[in-house]
Enzyme design. Structure first.
Site, PDB file in Angstrom:
ATOM      1  CG  ASP A 323      -1.890   1.029   1.313  1.00  0.00           C
ATOM      2  OD1 ASP A 323      -2.515   1.263   0.274  1.00  0.00           O
ATOM      3  OD2 ASP A 323      -2.078   1.631   2.375  1.00  0.00           O
ATOM      4  CG  ASP A 519      -1.547   2.270   6.652  1.00  0.00           C
ATOM      5  OD1 ASP A 519      -2.433   1.646   6.060  1.00  0.00           O
ATOM      6  OD2 ASP A 519      -1.459   3.501   6.650  1.00  0.00           O
ATOM      7  CG  ASP A 523      -4.435  -1.436   4.146  1.00  0.00           C
ATOM      8  OD1 ASP A 523      -4.640  -1.739   5.327  1.00  0.00           O
ATOM      9  OD2 ASP A 523      -3.419  -0.837   3.758  1.00  0.00           O
TER      10      ASP A 523
END
Ligand code: ADP
Ligand code: MG
Length: 637
Positions: A323, A519, A523
């Site tokens: 990400d 993190d 997500d």
């Protein structure tokens, strides 16, 4: 050493003395009828002293229908040797078997203890002020929002925010990071750190059950439940191997003498040797111990692996997907330009800060920080967070949109797109464009080095997924030399993209694995979908700790390479042990069948292999710590 281990050691020493005495007898006494009887007596006492519990357990197990366990094998082999008149060998089998047992239990204990010491972060008490008095209570008795006092040298018992005092916190038990972290009023602190010098007043923000420490302990305690395929293989192997060897032993005892009229005693002796060899102890103990060591070594670096199966998957990982925000970049954006459509820049920034107030997204936090003044929450009434787009907030009765171009386009608000590369927050009030704020993120200090280390650790492809614009994605991608970049993805698109990457990888190599690093902020679904979900900087995000398979306590991308190296090393050790142990057993089996290996050799091979395999397994616990690159934190700001 535990009491049980001490007792066994005493028995081993006593039996050892008797055994030596028995071996010396023929040299001390004149031969004759008297000598064999005395020898039998000495070895029998020695045997009973060292082996009674094994024989007893074997008998109990037979009653329960579990015949082929190692107790049975050892009891049968040693008793058989006695019946054949090989007293010393019968006693030796038991004696050395017990030496091996002792050593095993010692090694398991030791590595278990070194893990629990690493994980020795459970706070015993909390000092709370109640009715004007400071009292010591159990951490789970502390309510939300109570003020706790942490003295120098004490462990922070609950997650919270510093409201008074100034100190340095030792976070090494959690993060593997040796540099202490400075905290002052306003700093967030997490449980498990040790307060080094100043007195701290902390307002709790979580109950003990939800605090970082409780989460981590839970995770470590359950990590042995998720077994690696290699471990499962060994259990299955032992289930077939042992009975097979026992059947082989029976055939060996009966068939050759019947076929070519050999001497029964010789063949029975060889069969008994077989039985000694058939004990799969070295494998059964050393493989789980290796994985255990790998998990322990990782936690020493501030990396929590939720099960040995994930170590196995990490060792086979070929694609790592990242990400962007907060993972590769710091996620603390600096405002570089404020461009109001009308009115002052100050007013626009204020509007943005109010609109972003409710969100915990790195962008929102950065805007609030840039604004820097207190926010009157009563003016905010309705908040909708639209993942991957931004926020819709009602501020003083007016609907404010704050987010990316997608958000404004979807709302049908005409606006002037920014040309410069950088993350942009577009703002609209009651569906009228109000202006834009340009913000810029920075790469983390060790991102470049981390990607190089990953490639070295055997990763073939590094991919980045981001919800940010193409231009920002491209910029980060080129500066890091990423293999692929996909931008302007909503959280759902990220899952779809990941599935695509997974299918593509599987088609190329069905055994290869894919890891996703995030993190944990919006997500979690992607973390859960990847073969290995790695959450970083996870001390802040509960969702990440839950959804991830591997949790990096600090937010350094270089830890990903570290954990992959640990995984590879652990798997290497496990395979070495499997090949070594099975190899030696096979050789001795063949030699035993040919009559070239005595029961002595079998016992030594068995204990020796176990010994070496365990020593090798303990190596997994040793991890070369990478030098700390920057002092990461116990702080969550
Ligand atoms: P990434 O994939 O890089 O981690 P996100 O999926 O969290 O990013 O967000 C994608 C994009 O959505 C951001 O780059 C931003 O343009 C917009 N966005 C998301 N949350 C917010 C917010 N709270 N305020 C403003 N914009 C936001
Ligand atoms: Mg994100």
């Amino acid at each position: 050493m535990t009491r049980k281990q001490k007792k066994l050691l005493q028995r081993i020493l006593a039996a050892g003395v008797l055994f030596t005495a028995g071996m010396l007898l023929p040299y001390l006494l004149p031969g004759g009828l008297f000598l064999p009887r005395l020898e039998l007596a000495v070895f029998a006492v020695c045997y009973l002293l060292i082996g009674w519990d094994i024989v007893w357990r074997a008998a109990c197990n037979i009653r329960e229908g579990e015949v082929f366990d190692e107790n049975f094998l050892m009891a049968l082999a040693s008793l058989g040797a006695f019946l054949l008149g090989d007293y010393s060998e019968g006693a030796a089998v038991m004696l050395f078997y017990q030496v091996g047992e002792w050593f095993q239990s010692y090694a398991v204990d030791k590595s278990r203890r070194s893990i629990s010491k690493l994980m020795d972060i459970r706070p015993d008490y909390a000092n709370v002020e109640r009715a004007g008095q400071l009292v010591q209570v159990d951490p789970d008795q502390v309510a939300l929002g109570e003020i706790i006092t942490v003295r120098p040298g004490e462990r922070v018992p609950l997650d919270g925010q510093v409201v008074g005092g100034h100190s340095f916190l030792d976070t090494s038990a959690l993060t593997g990071e040796s540099l202490p972290r400075e905290v002052e009023p306003g700093s967030e602190v997490i449980s498990g750190c040790i307060n080094q010098n100043g007195l701290l007043q902390i307002k709790t923000t979580k109950l003990f059950g939800e605090s970082t420490v409780a989460k981590i302990l839970d995770l470590v305690e359950n990590s042995s439940e998720k077994k690696a395929r290699t471990e499962a293989f060994i259990t299955r192997f032992a289930r077939y191997y042992t009975p097979a060897v026992v059947i082989g032993a029976c055939l060996l005892a009966v068939v050759p003498p019947l076929v070519n009229g050999g001497d029964f005693n010789t063949w029975v002796y060889r069969a008994l040797t077989f039985l000694v060899i058939s004990c799969p102890c070295a494998l059964v103990i050393s493989i789980p111990l290796s994985f255990f060591g790998g998990i322990g070594g990782a936690s020493r670096c501030g990396i929590l692996v939720k099960g040995s199966n994930y170590l196995e998957a990490l060792a086979a990982t070929e694609v790592v997907v990242f990400d962007k925000t907060g993972t590769l970049t710091k996620g603390s954006f600096a405002v570089t330009a404020v461009r109001p459509a009308q009115g002052s820049a100050d007013r626009l920034l204020e509007l943005a800060a109010y609109a972003e107030e409710a969100s915990n997204h790195p962008i929102s936090r950065s805007v609030k920080q840039a604004y820097g003044r207190p926010i009157d929450r009563t003016r905010i009434s309705k908040v909708e967070e639209l993942a991957g787009r931004g926020l819709r907030t009602v501020v003083a009765g007016r609907t404010v949109l704050a987010g990316n171009a997608k958000l404004l386009r979807e709302a049908g608000v005409p606006f002037t797109p920014e040309e410069e590369a950088g993350t942009v927050i577009y703002l609209a009030v009651d569906n009228r464009y109000a202006g834009s704020i340009l913000i810029e993120d920075e790469l983390k200090a060790d991102t470049t080095a981390a990607l190089a280390a990953l490639k070295e650790a055997g990763v073939r492809k590094a991919v980045m997924l981001t919800g940010d614009s193409f231009s920002v994605g491209q910029k980060v991608g080129t500066s890091l030399g990423l293999d692929e970049v996909y931008a302007e993805l909503l959280p759902g698109d990220k899952v779809a993209k990941l599935e695509e990457l997974l299918t593509a990888l599987q088609r190329r190599n069905p055994k290869a694995k894919l890891a996703f690093v995030g993190d944990g902020i919006n997500d979690a679904p992607v973390l859960a979908r990847a073969d290995v979900g790695i959450a970083m900087g996870a001390l802040g995000s509960d969702a990440a700790i839950e959804a991830a398979d591997v949790v990096l306590m600090t937010d350094e991308p270089s830890k990903i390479a570290t954990v992959m190296q640990i995984a590879r090393k652990t798997l290497g050790i496990a395979y070495q042990n499997i090949i070594f142990a099975i190899g030696v057993k096979l050789i001795i089996l063949i030699l035993g069948a040919l009559g070239l290996a005595s029961m002595w050799a079998a016992v030594f091979a068995d204990v020796g292999v176990a010994f070496l395999a365990i020593l090798n397994a303990m190596r997994a616990l040793q991890v070369r710590q990478l030098a700390p690159q920057n002092n990461y934190h116990c702080l969550l700001t």
